[in-house]
Design a protein around this motif. Structure first.
Motif, PDB file in Angstrom:
ATOM      1  N   ASN A  33       0.821  -1.205   0.000  1.00  0.00           N
ATOM      2  CA  ASN A  33       0.000   0.000   0.000  1.00  0.00           C
ATOM      3  C   ASN A  33       0.858   1.259   0.000  1.00  0.00           C
ATOM      4  O   ASN A  33       0.603   2.194  -0.762  1.00  0.00           O
ATOM      5  CB  ASN A  33      -0.919   0.004   1.221  1.00  0.00           C
ATOM      6  N   ALA A  34       1.872   1.266   0.873  1.00  0.00           N
ATOM      7  CA  ALA A  34       2.719   2.454   0.969  1.00  0.00           C
ATOM      8  C   ALA A  34       3.417   2.720  -0.361  1.00  0.00           C
ATOM      9  O   ALA A  34       3.472   3.857  -0.847  1.00  0.00           O
ATOM     10  CB  ALA A  34       3.745   2.266   2.085  1.00  0.00           C
ATOM     11  N   THR A  35       3.935   1.670  -0.973  1.00  0.00           N
ATOM     12  CA  THR A  35       4.692   1.845  -2.214  1.00  0.00           C
ATOM     13  C   THR A  35       3.784   2.260  -3.370  1.00  0.00           C
ATOM     14  O   THR A  35       4.105   3.191  -4.120  1.00  0.00           O
ATOM     15  CB  THR A  35       5.435   0.547  -2.574  1.00  0.00           C
ATOM     16  N   LEU A  36       2.668   1.573  -3.508  1.00  0.00           N
ATOM     17  CA  LEU A  36       1.775   1.918  -4.615  1.00  0.00           C
ATOM     18  C   LEU A  36       1.193   3.320  -4.420  1.00  0.00           C
ATOM     19  O   LEU A  36       1.007   4.065  -5.389  1.00  0.00           O
ATOM     20  CB  LEU A  36       0.646   0.888  -4.755  1.00  0.00           C
ATOM     21  N   HIS A  37       0.946   3.664  -3.157  1.00  0.00           N
ATOM     22  CA  HIS A  37       0.429   4.999  -2.920  1.00  0.00           C
ATOM     23  C   HIS A  37       1.434   6.054  -3.366  1.00  0.00           C
ATOM     24  O   HIS A  37       1.076   7.077  -3.951  1.00  0.00           O
ATOM     25  CB  HIS A  37       0.091   5.198  -1.445  1.00  0.00           C
ATOM     26  N   LYS A  38       2.695   5.760  -3.101  1.00  0.00           N
ATOM     27  CA  LYS A  38       3.751   6.664  -3.521  1.00  0.00           C
ATOM     28  C   LYS A  38       3.717   6.851  -5.042  1.00  0.00           C
ATOM     29  O   LYS A  38       3.942   7.952  -5.553  1.00  0.00           O
ATOM     30  CB  LYS A  38       5.093   6.052  -3.093  1.00  0.00           C
ATOM     31  N   PHE A  39       3.431   5.771  -5.728  1.00  0.00           N
ATOM     32  CA  PHE A  39       3.441   5.832  -7.193  1.00  0.00           C
ATOM     33  C   PHE A  39       2.251   6.611  -7.752  1.00  0.00           C
ATOM     34  O   PHE A  39       2.403   7.392  -8.689  1.00  0.00           O
ATOM     35  CB  PHE A  39       3.452   4.412  -7.770  1.00  0.00           C
ATOM     36  N   VAL A  40       1.089   6.413  -7.189  1.00  0.00           N
ATOM     37  CA  VAL A  40      -0.108   7.037  -7.765  1.00  0.00           C
ATOM     38  C   VAL A  40      -0.441   8.382  -7.127  1.00  0.00           C
ATOM     39  O   VAL A  40      -1.340   9.083  -7.592  1.00  0.00           O
ATOM     40  CB  VAL A  40      -1.351   6.118  -7.640  1.00  0.00           C
ATOM     41  N   SER A  41       0.289   8.732  -6.077  1.00  0.00           N
ATOM     42  CA  SER A  41      -0.056   9.958  -5.362  1.00  0.00           C
ATOM     43  C   SER A  41       0.075  11.169  -6.273  1.00  0.00           C
ATOM     44  O   SER A  41       1.035  11.313  -7.020  1.00  0.00           O
ATOM     45  CB  SER A  41       0.844  10.098  -4.146  1.00  0.00           C
ATOM     46  N   GLY A  42      -0.913  12.025  -6.233  1.00  0.00           N
ATOM     47  CA  GLY A  42      -0.912  13.208  -7.072  1.00  0.00           C
ATOM     48  C   GLY A  42      -1.628  13.002  -8.387  1.00  0.00           C
ATOM     49  O   GLY A  42      -2.022  13.960  -9.048  1.00  0.00           O
ATOM     50  N   ARG A  43      -1.816  11.731  -8.782  1.00  0.00           N
ATOM     51  CA  ARG A  43      -2.558  11.449 -10.013  1.00  0.00           C
ATOM     52  C   ARG A  43      -4.027  11.220  -9.691  1.00  0.00           C
ATOM     53  O   ARG A  43      -4.366  10.911  -8.545  1.00  0.00           O
ATOM     54  CB  ARG A  43      -1.978  10.211 -10.699  1.00  0.00           C
ATOM     55  N   PRO A  44      -4.889  11.364 -10.689  1.00  0.00           N
ATOM     56  CA  PRO A  44      -6.337  11.279 -10.431  1.00  0.00           C
ATOM     57  C   PRO A  44      -6.752  10.053  -9.632  1.00  0.00           C
ATOM     58  O   PRO A  44      -7.442  10.176  -8.613  1.00  0.00           O
ATOM     59  CB  PRO A  44      -6.929  11.246 -11.847  1.00  0.00           C
ATOM     60  N   ALA A  45      -6.304   8.877 -10.073  1.00  0.00           N
ATOM     61  CA  ALA A  45      -6.732   7.662  -9.370  1.00  0.00           C
ATOM     62  C   ALA A  45      -6.199   7.634  -7.938  1.00  0.00           C
ATOM     63  O   ALA A  45      -6.874   7.158  -7.025  1.00  0.00           O
ATOM     64  CB  ALA A  45      -6.274   6.415 -10.133  1.00  0.00           C
ATOM     65  N   GLY A  46      -4.992   8.181  -7.754  1.00  0.00           N
ATOM     66  CA  GLY A  46      -4.431   8.219  -6.411  1.00  0.00           C
ATOM     67  C   GLY A  46      -5.194   9.171  -5.514  1.00  0.00           C
ATOM     68  O   GLY A  46      -5.455   8.875  -4.346  1.00  0.00           O
ATOM     69  N   ILE A  47      -5.564  10.304  -6.075  1.00  0.00           N
ATOM     70  CA  ILE A  47      -6.344  11.277  -5.308  1.00  0.00           C
ATOM     71  C   ILE A  47      -7.682  10.664  -4.904  1.00  0.00           C
ATOM     72  O   ILE A  47      -8.144  10.839  -3.768  1.00  0.00           O
ATOM     73  CB  ILE A  47      -6.548  12.557  -6.152  1.00  0.00           C
ATOM     74  N   ALA A  48      -8.276   9.924  -5.834  1.00  0.00           N
ATOM     75  CA  ALA A  48      -9.558   9.284  -5.519  1.00  0.00           C
ATOM     76  C   ALA A  48      -9.406   8.317  -4.358  1.00  0.00           C
ATOM     77  O   ALA A  48     -10.234   8.303  -3.438  1.00  0.00           O
ATOM     78  CB  ALA A  48     -10.095   8.555  -6.756  1.00  0.00           C
ATOM     79  N   VAL A  49      -8.327   7.536  -4.367  1.00  0.00           N
ATOM     80  CA  VAL A  49      -8.123   6.569  -3.286  1.00  0.00           C
ATOM     81  C   VAL A  49      -7.985   7.299  -1.950  1.00  0.00           C
ATOM     82  O   VAL A  49      -8.568   6.886  -0.947  1.00  0.00           O
ATOM     83  CB  VAL A  49      -6.875   5.696  -3.543  1.00  0.00           C
ATOM     84  N   VAL A  50      -7.224   8.393  -1.958  1.00  0.00           N
ATOM     85  CA  VAL A  50      -7.028   9.132  -0.708  1.00  0.00           C
ATOM     86  C   VAL A  50      -8.354   9.683  -0.193  1.00  0.00           C
ATOM     87  O   VAL A  50      -8.682   9.541   0.992  1.00  0.00           O
ATOM     88  CB  VAL A  50      -6.019  10.279  -0.925  1.00  0.00           C
TER      89      VAL A  50
END
Lengths: 157, 157
Positions: free
Chosen positions: A128-145
């Motif tokens: 979770n920590a690693t994938l979050h790092k990868f998608v953070s700031g992108r649309p799908a990552g923002i949605a997850v947050v």
DNA sequence: TGTTATTGAATGACATGTCATCAATATAGC
DNA sequence: GCTATATTGATGACATGTCATTCAATAACA
């Protein structure tokens, strides 16, 4: 094969296999994984416009017009014109949609149980920590947050 | 949100965002991510029948008839009847397909560079190990394992 | 051999996912 | 107020991804 390339395919593989499991589990419920996500988002985050719904969906970018179409046709969702803005449409669950959401949550619990049975808490947290790092700031990552935060119904504002 | 649920959405988010990056990078090349995977598999693993190709693809289960259709129409692939079995079709790259494969490898190198820039080698290895554990034994996982091994061209058998 | 079962590929059907475009409506700036 | 711009949602287009069916060809086997 380079580790980075392997990562790419393993993420794709995990998404595909996870989706197939969810597809099978949801078949008796009568909704697809994407439809289930819409129903869960609307249940947790209250009535939403199409754009706002799209911002909370991981499964799709943009406004999920057609995804919503199917759910409205199945009378699981209602479209209502927004009060101050005649462009906007407000989406909310119908009673049937709320019932369906209960079944969806049960199915999701089964899937999460399977994940927890396959992977240890440490492994899950690490991925979770690693994938979050990868998608953070992108649309799908923002949605997850946004989704990870406590559910906020519109009527609690 | 439960960690297992977060994992589910982060994997989906990573797949979607990765695919969008690859989509953008491949646009100038003129092939889609799935088409690129077919071309790379055929380049690395020699002429293959549809079923055998499908077994090596992560992006899709079953026989990728229609995915191949588009590539044949673009004259990047050739369909040839198999010699001892008139049901089978043997797929191989054309010269144009081999040229396209070079561009695809360049694009992939860019993407892998981006991944390596976003995540540390330890993080990548850790995610790989965990995701592999999850997909191992399933079709997409088997495909990744076969692909991870050294490329084996049919003419090297 | 003759009959049945299985396999390989193509295709129809249907829901996704992405992009581009369009009409209606709001907003900003003058 | 009026015009240019931006936003919202719907829709056409096209490639994916999954499932079911079909047809030809092969394999299994009595």
């Amino acid at each position: 094969m380079k580790p980075a390339e392997q990562l790419r395919f393993l993420v794709l593989a995990a998404q595909r296999e996870g989706n197939r499991i969810l597809l099978d589990l949801l078949r008796p419920v009568g909704v697809s994984p994407s439809q289930a996500e819409v129903i869960r988002v609307l249940a947790d985050h209250g009535p939403l416009s199409l754009v706002d719904l799209g911002l909370l969906l991981v499964c799709e970018t943009g406004s999920p017009s057609r995804l919503v179409d199917g759910l409205v046709a199945a009378t699981l969702l209602e479209r209502m014109p927004a009060v101050g803005d005649r462009r906007r449409v407000i989406l909310s669950l119908t009673d049937a949609g709320r019932e369906k959401e209960v079944s969806i949550r049960e199915v999701e619990a089964t899937l999460h149980g399977f994940i927890e049975q396959s992977l240890s808490p440490v492994e899950i947290a690490s991925v979770n920590a690693t994938l979050h790092k990868f998608v953070s700031g992108r649309p799908a990552g923002i949605a997850v947050v946004k989704r990870s935060a406590a559910p906020v119904r519109a009527d609690m504002h």
